[in-house]
Design an enzyme around this catalytic site. Sequence first.
Site, PDB file in Angstrom:
ATOM      1  N   LYS A   1      -0.240  -9.154  -2.160  1.00 52.94           N
ATOM      2  CA  LYS A   1      -0.267  -8.461  -3.449  1.00 52.94           C
ATOM      3  C   LYS A   1       0.965  -7.569  -3.650  1.00 52.94           C
ATOM      4  CE  LYS A   1      -5.339  -8.650  -3.721  1.00 52.94           C
ATOM      5  NZ  LYS A   1      -6.581  -7.972  -4.168  1.00 52.94           N
TER       6      LYS A   1
ATOM      7  N   LYS B   1      -1.491   2.828  -5.793  1.00 57.95           N
ATOM      8  CA  LYS B   1      -2.228   1.935  -4.895  1.00 57.95           C
ATOM      9  C   LYS B   1      -1.221   1.079  -4.142  1.00 57.95           C
ATOM     10  CE  LYS B   1      -5.702  -1.665  -4.776  1.00 57.95           C
ATOM     11  NZ  LYS B   1      -6.767  -2.358  -5.514  1.00 57.95           N
TER      12      LYS B   1
ATOM     13  N   LYS C   1      -4.434   5.539  -2.887  1.00 55.75           N
ATOM     14  CA  LYS C   1      -5.151   4.631  -1.996  1.00 55.75           C
ATOM     15  C   LYS C   1      -4.181   3.859  -1.134  1.00 55.75           C
ATOM     16  CE  LYS C   1      -8.238   0.780  -2.314  1.00 55.75           C
ATOM     17  NZ  LYS C   1      -8.403  -0.389  -3.087  1.00 55.75           N
TER      18      LYS C   1
ATOM     19  N   GLU D   1       4.447   6.284 -11.072  1.00 55.21           N
ATOM     20  CA  GLU D   1       3.210   5.569 -11.441  1.00 55.21           C
ATOM     21  C   GLU D   1       2.195   6.532 -12.062  1.00 55.21           C
ATOM     22  OE1 GLU D   1       2.231   2.584 -11.590  1.00 55.21           O
ATOM     23  OE2 GLU D   1       3.395   1.327 -10.241  1.00 55.21           O
TER      24      GLU D   1
END
Length: 332
Positions: A223, A200, A254, A239
């Site tokens: 973020k 993400k 995403k 990841e």
Amino acid sequence: MPQAGYPATRLRRNRRADWSRRLVRETTLTPDDLIWPIFVIEGTGERSAIAAMPGVDRLSIDLAVKAAEHAATLGLPAIALFPNTDSALRDEAASQAVNPGNLVCRAVRAIKAEVPDIGIICDVALDPYTSHGHDGLLVDGEIDNDKTIEVLIAQALVQAEAGCDILAPSDMMDGRIGAIRAALEENGFTQTQILSYAAKYASAFYGPFRDAVGSGQQLHGDKKTYQMDPANGDEALREVALDVAEGADMVMVKPGLAYLDIVWRVKEAFKLPTFVYQTSGEYAMLAAASERGWLDRERVILESLMACKRAGADAIFTYFASEVAKRLKDAR
Ligand code: PBG
């Protein structure tokens, strides 16, 4: 032998007639490929418009149940629920996240009771519940990984208890998949699936979503200390590898359209159920340009979703899900 000057191979032959194009088509799109995200608010008979997502409304639980019924009729396999929590209930500790009676848990129960055969997906992340809009807990100005995981575990358990079928950690803390899996097993939720938002990115394509759930104006800073740098591709594979080793049943990339190279690489490397999220910003781009008559809405939606599938996605989160499923059904 072809005459000099003529092509030996004419790829246009297969493209000439519609029946022939259908015959050689490599990728297909069906309602089974689509997951419909639904925004939930308090109240009864309430719907509220989202400025940057024309055509998408936040729905009170009773209307979300109706939407779920509609989704099931259209053959959509699953919906994803996102609560818009009253700002008065948001705090530093994200205490509503672990309240078994919170909005999303009540929505899950109501939908499960009326529409038992549709899959329900819930985010595991604290942004709908924190006063600062971050996905984790802030300690001395930083998002604290391990303290956040403790709350995510409790959030995952109340959502599983409510009847959520697939938990989708979208917070990007390190180690949360393993911790949540272990807690689910210990508490008897052995059948609850985990869809990890594994790759993400810290993307500008989430803007309209943050308005939809009401976390945008609250958000302090960005973020980037937990979501991935859009410049990185190899890191996405790391990841995914970690989340799979920790027990993820499915993984997500995403956003969608700008990250289809990542979808391709993840699918090639892991051969696992790989989902992609056509985000709120992608919805906004396509919807706005179509509204202005600059793009052909029906065609551009189908093309964008087909591209996700061609890249290797097994399913796509898309705000166009019900519209597309209806069109695919009518076309049969
Ligand atoms: C929350 C979350 C976000 C989205 C899904 N879950 C926003 C964010 O991380 O800031 C984005 C969905 C969209 O843009 O459609 N962690």
